[in-house]
Design an enzyme around this catalytic site. Structure first.
Site, PDB file in Angstrom:
ATOM      1  CE  LYS A  48      -4.250  -1.632  -0.044  1.00  0.00           C
ATOM      2  NZ  LYS A  48      -5.211  -1.634   1.045  1.00  0.00           N
ATOM      3  NE  ARG A  67      -7.649  -8.524  -0.894  1.00  0.00           N
ATOM      4  CZ  ARG A  67      -7.136  -7.842  -1.922  1.00  0.00           C
ATOM      5  NH1 ARG A  67      -6.177  -6.944  -1.701  1.00  0.00           N
ATOM      6  NH2 ARG A  67      -7.568  -8.031  -3.152  1.00  0.00           N
TER       7      ARG A  67
END
Length: 348
Positions: A293, A328
């Site tokens: 991210k 995840r």
């Protein structure tokens, strides 16, 4: 809106944790003696206070009732579902069958490469594969359901013997995926993109991930604002779960995802990660999507890299230390390796 929120803190691990639980010095998180806590943080929108679990009975009666109810959720053992085991760390492997996902778009968007990647993820230790046919990266545009389904339908046939999650916002895709034996629905919109999604989940009694997001992918990163990001998300979950129960969701096979990067800036993301244990008091397993991210780039600066494995590993291990049950990730082998070593060090 509640006045007080309860977050477990001051954690202990491994053999020492088990020793302290047996001595009744700490309380087990999720019923697991190998991770426990001795203090709680009582949070309001105006203050925070940390107290020992031994001092809870000295609190004012109204606060004490709320805190004790929250503690029941924090310490209770979570029921397993979707072939996930909530007494240990579960790795969800990302399989994007898209040309435009933010870090791996175009790599696995044909049948052979997608299937081979699914095999690799499973062999590396993924307990569930999250299959997606539509990018929801910041700035992405919605595609029609027929295009999304054309990207994923054939591989779902090949993955019927796998444990799979379906990453979609559309009810028609959910229903088709459920008929192809997917084990979990993962909707990044929190079931708000398509009003029929709830009806499908009621019809098939399918477990799902309830994610928080602000805005939609096209605009969610344009100056997101909150009064208090961790408490605003908590209130959203509490209100949404109550709404779902009132509208026919009569099971607790729900996973919560605070939605790192979905309508959050760096400050918001860090606040969520640092306070992630707050959401245990809602009583459901927690999933974090932190892999590769943007917040990792924003922190690391010149040390940023294409796959951001270092930042993903460090934030994953931090999450595990706060009791997060599902990670995840794209790089399953590297994360699985780090978890194995980490668990061995903690529990030796």
């Amino acid at each position: 809106m509640r006045r007080y929120y309860t977050s477990a803190c001051n954690f202990y691990y491994g053999k020492y944790s088990k020793f302290l639980v047996n001595k009744r010095e700490t309380l087990p998180l999720h019923g697991k003696n190998n991770i426990s806590f001795s203090h709680i943080k009582i949070i309001s929108r105006n203050s925070e206070k940390i107290i020992s679990i031994k001092k809870i009975d000295s609190l004012p009666e109204k606060i004490k009732i709320q805190i004790k109810n929250d503690l029941k959720n924090i310490i209770k053992k979570k029921k397993n579902f979707s072939n996930l085991k909530f007494n240990e760390t579960n790795i969800m492997g990302v399989l994007n069958l898209t040309p435009d996902s933010f870090s791996d778009g175009g790599k696995f968007n044909n049948l052979n490469s997608g299937y081979n990647q699914a095999l690799k993820l499973c062999k590396s230790g993924a307990r569930i594969i999250d299959v997606g046919g539509e990018s929801t990266r910041p700035g992405s545009k919605t595609i029609d359901a027929s295009k999304e389904w054309s990207r994923i339908s054939k591989i779902l046939d090949k993955l019927k013997k796998f444990n799979t999650s379906l990453d979609t916002r559309k009810s028609i895709i959910m229903e088709k995926g459920i008929k192809k034996k997917v084990n979990l629905i993962n909707d990044v919109s929190g079931l708000e993109f398509d009003q029929n999604s709830i009806k499908i989940l009621i019809k098939y009694k399918t477990p799902f991930v309830l994610q928080h997001s602000q805005g939609d992918p096209q605009n969610m990163q344009k100056n997101p604002k909150y009064q208090n990001v961790i408490l605003d998300i908590y209130d959203y979950f509490e209100k949404k779960i109550k709404f779902l129960k009132q509208n026919g969701i009569n099971h607790n096979n729900i996973i919560l995802d605070p939605g790192i990067g979905f309508g959050k800036n760096l400050k918001h993301n860090l606040s969520i990660l640092k306070n992630i244990s707050l959401y245990h008091s809602l009583g459901f397993p927690i999933l974090l999507g932190i892999s590769r991210k943007r917040f990792i780039k924003e922190i690391s600066g010149i040390n940023d890299s294409m796959e951001r494995i270092g930042g993903t590993v460090s934030s994953s291990l931090f999450a595990i230390m706060r009791g997060v049950q599902i990670l995840r990730v794209h790089d399953v082998n590297e994360i699985k390796q780090s978890v194995k070593v980490f668990d061995k060090l903690l529990n030796s």
